[in-house]
Design a protein around this motif. Structure first.
Motif, PDB file in Angstrom:
ATOM      1  N   SER A 128       0.834  -1.198   0.000  1.00 55.50           N
ATOM      2  CA  SER A 128       0.000   0.000   0.000  1.00 55.50           C
ATOM      3  C   SER A 128       0.867   1.245   0.000  1.00 55.50           C
ATOM      4  CB  SER A 128      -0.956   0.014   1.205  1.00 55.50           C
ATOM      5  OG  SER A 128      -0.235   0.044   2.413  1.00 55.50           O
ATOM      6  N   GLN A 129       0.361   2.281  -0.634  1.00 54.28           N
ATOM      7  CA  GLN A 129       1.097   3.532  -0.732  1.00 54.28           C
ATOM      8  C   GLN A 129       0.156   4.702  -0.437  1.00 54.28           C
ATOM      9  OE1 GLN A 129       3.316   2.212  -4.735  1.00 54.28           O
ATOM     10  NE2 GLN A 129       4.142   4.111  -3.868  1.00 54.28           N
ATOM     11  N   THR A 130       0.683   5.634   0.326  1.00 50.68           N
ATOM     12  CA  THR A 130      -0.096   6.833   0.624  1.00 50.68           C
ATOM     13  C   THR A 130       0.782   8.064   0.502  1.00 50.68           C
ATOM     14  OG1 THR A 130       0.387   6.545   2.986  1.00 50.68           O
ATOM     15  CG2 THR A 130      -1.730   5.706   2.173  1.00 50.68           C
ATOM     16  N   PRO A 131       0.197   9.207   0.084  1.00 48.34           N
ATOM     17  CA  PRO A 131      -1.155   9.319  -0.453  1.00 48.34           C
ATOM     18  C   PRO A 131      -1.227   8.742  -1.863  1.00 48.34           C
ATOM     19  CG  PRO A 131      -0.010  11.397  -0.725  1.00 48.34           C
ATOM     20  CD  PRO A 131       0.953  10.476   0.020  1.00 48.34           C
ATOM     21  N   SER A 132      -2.401   8.603  -2.396  1.00 43.82           N
ATOM     22  CA  SER A 132      -2.529   8.127  -3.766  1.00 43.82           C
ATOM     23  C   SER A 132      -2.214   9.254  -4.744  1.00 43.82           C
ATOM     24  CB  SER A 132      -3.924   7.562  -4.029  1.00 43.82           C
ATOM     25  OG  SER A 132      -4.911   8.506  -3.673  1.00 43.82           O
ATOM     26  N   ASN A 133      -2.522  10.456  -4.338  1.00 48.53           N
ATOM     27  CA  ASN A 133      -2.221  11.638  -5.137  1.00 48.53           C
ATOM     28  C   ASN A 133      -1.673  12.731  -4.236  1.00 48.53           C
ATOM     29  OD1 ASN A 133      -3.416  11.214  -8.030  1.00 48.53           O
ATOM     30  ND2 ASN A 133      -4.956  10.445  -6.614  1.00 48.53           N
ATOM     31  N   LYS A 134      -0.692  13.476  -4.760  1.00 45.47           N
ATOM     32  CA  LYS A 134      -0.120  14.575  -3.999  1.00 45.47           C
ATOM     33  C   LYS A 134       0.157  15.725  -4.957  1.00 45.47           C
ATOM     34  CE  LYS A 134       1.946  16.701  -0.540  1.00 45.47           C
ATOM     35  NZ  LYS A 134       1.192  17.143   0.675  1.00 45.47           N
ATOM     36  N   GLY A 137      12.523  -1.362   9.301  1.00 45.33           N
ATOM     37  CA  GLY A 137      12.563  -2.487   8.380  1.00 45.33           C
ATOM     38  C   GLY A 137      11.226  -2.873   7.785  1.00 45.33           C
ATOM     39  N   SER A 138      10.232  -2.006   7.952  1.00 43.56           N
ATOM     40  CA  SER A 138       8.927  -2.292   7.359  1.00 43.56           C
ATOM     41  C   SER A 138       8.515  -1.125   6.470  1.00 43.56           C
ATOM     42  CB  SER A 138       7.889  -2.554   8.442  1.00 43.56           C
ATOM     43  OG  SER A 138       6.624  -2.800   7.861  1.00 43.56           O
ATOM     44  N   VAL A 139       7.793  -0.166   7.042  1.00 44.00           N
ATOM     45  CA  VAL A 139       7.347   1.005   6.279  1.00 44.00           C
ATOM     46  C   VAL A 139       8.550   1.821   5.814  1.00 44.00           C
ATOM     47  CG1 VAL A 139       6.116   3.194   6.483  1.00 44.00           C
ATOM     48  CG2 VAL A 139       5.136   1.109   7.467  1.00 44.00           C
ATOM     49  N   SER A 140       8.420   2.336   4.607  1.00 44.36           N
ATOM     50  CA  SER A 140       9.475   3.194   4.063  1.00 44.36           C
ATOM     51  C   SER A 140       8.872   4.539   3.653  1.00 44.36           C
ATOM     52  CB  SER A 140      10.134   2.542   2.855  1.00 44.36           C
ATOM     53  OG  SER A 140      11.087   3.415   2.257  1.00 44.36           O
ATOM     54  N   THR A 141       9.675   5.580   3.782  1.00 45.80           N
ATOM     55  CA  THR A 141       9.256   6.909   3.361  1.00 45.80           C
ATOM     56  C   THR A 141      10.261   7.468   2.365  1.00 45.80           C
ATOM     57  OG1 THR A 141       8.276   7.312   5.538  1.00 45.80           O
ATOM     58  CG2 THR A 141       8.625   9.224   4.125  1.00 45.80           C
ATOM     59  N   LEU A 142       9.756   7.904   1.240  1.00 43.62           N
ATOM     60  CA  LEU A 142      10.593   8.587   0.240  1.00 43.62           C
ATOM     61  C   LEU A 142      10.395  10.083   0.439  1.00 43.62           C
ATOM     62  CD1 LEU A 142      12.407   8.433  -2.322  1.00 43.62           C
ATOM     63  CD2 LEU A 142      10.296   8.471  -3.674  1.00 43.62           C
ATOM     64  N   LYS A 143      11.483  10.792   0.595  1.00 43.04           N
ATOM     65  CA  LYS A 143      11.420  12.218   0.902  1.00 43.04           C
ATOM     66  C   LYS A 143      12.042  13.012  -0.243  1.00 43.04           C
ATOM     67  CE  LYS A 143      11.972  11.000   5.763  1.00 43.04           C
ATOM     68  NZ  LYS A 143      12.444  11.438   7.085  1.00 43.04           N
ATOM     69  N   ILE A 144      11.344  14.035  -0.662  1.00 41.01           N
ATOM     70  CA  ILE A 144      11.857  14.889  -1.727  1.00 41.01           C
ATOM     71  C   ILE A 144      11.880  16.329  -1.227  1.00 41.01           C
ATOM     72  CG2 ILE A 144      11.689  15.534  -4.157  1.00 41.01           C
ATOM     73  CD1 ILE A 144       9.812  13.146  -4.584  1.00 41.01           C
ATOM     74  N   GLN A 145      13.066  16.908  -1.243  1.00 44.94           N
ATOM     75  CA  GLN A 145      13.214  18.290  -0.793  1.00 44.94           C
ATOM     76  C   GLN A 145      13.204  19.229  -1.997  1.00 44.94           C
ATOM     77  OE1 GLN A 145      17.051  17.847   1.149  1.00 44.94           O
ATOM     78  NE2 GLN A 145      16.073  17.781   3.153  1.00 44.94           N
ATOM     79  N   ARG A 146      12.775  20.452  -1.766  1.00 50.73           N
ATOM     80  CA  ARG A 146      12.830  21.503  -2.797  1.00 50.73           C
ATOM     81  C   ARG A 146      12.322  20.961  -4.128  1.00 50.73           C
ATOM     82  NH1 ARG A 146      17.586  21.044  -0.508  1.00 50.73           N
ATOM     83  NH2 ARG A 146      18.637  20.450  -2.471  1.00 50.73           N
ATOM     84  N   THR A 147      11.099  20.489  -4.128  1.00 51.68           N
ATOM     85  CA  THR A 147      10.559  19.835  -5.311  1.00 51.68           C
ATOM     86  C   THR A 147      10.627  20.736  -6.541  1.00 51.68           C
ATOM     87  OG1 THR A 147       8.349  20.545  -4.626  1.00 51.68           O
ATOM     88  CG2 THR A 147       8.991  18.267  -4.114  1.00 51.68           C
ATOM     89  N   GLU A 148      10.803  20.069  -7.677  1.00 46.44           N
ATOM     90  CA  GLU A 148      10.855  20.739  -8.969  1.00 46.44           C
ATOM     91  C   GLU A 148       9.772  20.156  -9.862  1.00 46.44           C
ATOM     92  OE1 GLU A 148      14.802  20.153 -10.436  1.00 46.44           O
ATOM     93  OE2 GLU A 148      15.731  21.333  -8.827  1.00 46.44           O
ATOM     94  N   ARG A 149       9.393  20.916 -10.885  1.00 44.47           N
ATOM     95  CA  ARG A 149       8.325  20.440 -11.773  1.00 44.47           C
ATOM     96  C   ARG A 149       8.708  19.116 -12.421  1.00 44.47           C
ATOM     97  NH1 ARG A 149       7.994  26.072 -12.635  1.00 44.47           N
ATOM     98  NH2 ARG A 149       6.105  26.902 -11.652  1.00 44.47           N
ATOM     99  N   GLY A 150       9.973  18.920 -12.658  1.00 42.14           N
ATOM    100  CA  GLY A 150      10.452  17.675 -13.255  1.00 42.14           C
ATOM    101  C   GLY A 150      10.324  16.466 -12.352  1.00 42.14           C
ATOM    102  N   ASP A 151      10.006  16.685 -11.079  1.00 48.26           N
ATOM    103  CA  ASP A 151       9.799  15.560 -10.157  1.00 48.26           C
ATOM    104  C   ASP A 151       8.405  14.967 -10.317  1.00 48.26           C
ATOM    105  OD1 ASP A 151      11.507  17.370  -7.481  1.00 48.26           O
ATOM    106  OD2 ASP A 151      12.319  16.157  -9.128  1.00 48.26           O
ATOM    107  N   SER A 152       7.546  15.614 -11.071  1.00 47.69           N
ATOM    108  CA  SER A 152       6.191  15.099 -11.276  1.00 47.69           C
ATOM    109  C   SER A 152       6.252  13.743 -11.959  1.00 47.69           C
ATOM    110  CB  SER A 152       5.374  16.074 -12.128  1.00 47.69           C
ATOM    111  OG  SER A 152       5.228  17.319 -11.462  1.00 47.69           O
ATOM    112  N   ALA A 153       5.638  12.767 -11.334  1.00 49.48           N
ATOM    113  CA  ALA A 153       5.688  11.390 -11.830  1.00 49.48           C
ATOM    114  C   ALA A 153       4.847  10.530 -10.891  1.00 49.48           C
ATOM    115  CB  ALA A 153       7.119  10.871 -11.854  1.00 49.48           C
ATOM    116  N   VAL A 154       4.740   9.253 -11.235  1.00 46.62           N
ATOM    117  CA  VAL A 154       4.151   8.287 -10.318  1.00 46.62           C
ATOM    118  C   VAL A 154       5.293   7.561  -9.620  1.00 46.62           C
ATOM    119  CG1 VAL A 154       2.726   6.225 -10.069  1.00 46.62           C
ATOM    120  CG2 VAL A 154       2.087   7.980 -11.734  1.00 46.62           C
ATOM    121  N   THR A 180       2.037   6.491  -5.934  1.00 44.55           N
ATOM    122  CA  THR A 180       1.628   7.842  -5.549  1.00 44.55           C
ATOM    123  C   THR A 180       1.886   8.751  -6.739  1.00 44.55           C
ATOM    124  OG1 THR A 180       2.093   7.610  -3.181  1.00 44.55           O
ATOM    125  CG2 THR A 180       2.106   9.834  -4.092  1.00 44.55           C
ATOM    126  N   ARG A 181       0.839   9.396  -7.179  1.00 46.35           N
ATOM    127  CA  ARG A 181       0.976  10.322  -8.316  1.00 46.35           C
ATOM    128  C   ARG A 181       1.319  11.698  -7.759  1.00 46.35           C
ATOM    129  NH1 ARG A 181      -0.665   9.545 -13.410  1.00 46.35           N
ATOM    130  NH2 ARG A 181      -1.803   7.701 -12.709  1.00 46.35           N
TER     131      ARG A 181
END
Lengths: 115, 115
Positions: free
Chosen positions: A5-11, A72-89, A110-111
């Motif tokens: 499972s992944q949250t949020p589904s959209n950001k 060792g279970s849940v993982s979080t991907l963190k993106i700092q100073r987001t750029e338009r090019g980071d838009s993706a799923v 997550t879109r």
């Protein structure tokens, strides 16, 4: 049983903001992978965890991207100073992590849209 | 370096037609694994098949069949008597045969099955 499972589904966020994307793997799976899928492309590898440690982070595009898996279970991907090019799923996958070649099972993604 | 090519960007068929999705790969490894995944409109990648490079036997699962030819570095996927529910993007992927490795995906083929 429950899948990945992944949250949020959209950001939706604004350029320059910080975002966190969460992945909850299949119960008992120790291997966890993050991929990024741009429009019209196949998924591209970002980082892989075995347990709590990042075993391969060669796919992270730059130092604005960081991922953790503290217990060792849940993982979080963190993106700092987001750029338009980071838009993706952003896709997360997990596998048992026992031995040999394993099939990776994917979550719904997550879109992320950076305005 | 590893590379997967899916030259067919989009294929449109009418229900009950047979359709073959092409996959050509490049690798310097002598042993490796190949995969097919289905990505329906919901976005989640669904595992279809895994094939070891040692095993060149073709495989059939219901309406699905796979033709692995090491001599031409191809791993093609055929759907017999296609159905509307087969409409999705299909990805071919490659990975090394050692340890826990990332998947290298092609760009996918969008299959549209009309009634």
């Amino acid at each position: 049983g429950a899948g990945v499972s992944q949250t949020p589904s959209n950001k939706v966020t604004e350029k320059g903001k910080y975002v966190e994307l969460r992945c909850d793997p299949i119960s008992g799976h120790t291997a966890l992978y993050w991929y990024r899928q741009s429009l019209g492309q196949g998924p591209e590898f970002l980082i892989y965890f075995q347990g709590t440690g990042a075993a391969d982070d060669s796919g992270l595009p730059n130092d604005r991207f960081f991922a953790v898996r503290p217990e060792g279970s849940v993982s979080t991907l963190k993106i700092q100073r987001t750029e338009r090019g980071d838009s993706a799923v952003y896709l997360c996958a997990s596998s048992p992590g026992l031995a040999g070649v394993e099939t990776q099972y994917f979550g719904p993604g997550t879109r992320l849209l950076v305005l | 370096a590893q590379k997967v090519t899916q030259a067919q960007t989009e294929i449109s068929v009418v229900e009950k037609e047979d359709v073959t999705l092409d996959c050509v790969y490049e690798t310097r490894d002598t042993t490796y694994y190949l995969f097919w995944y289905k990505q329906p409109p919901s976005g989640e990648l669904v595992f279809l098949i895994r094939r070891n490079s040692f095993d060149e036997q073709n495989e059939i699962s219901g309406r699905y069949s796979w033709n692995f030819q090491k001599s031409t570095s191809s791993f093609n996927f055929t759907i017999t008597a296609s159905q509307v529910v087969d409409s999705a993007v299909y990805f071919c992927a490659l990975r090394k045969n050692t340890g826990f490795q990332k998947l290298v995906f092609g760009t996918g083929t969008r299959l549209l099955v009309s009634p």
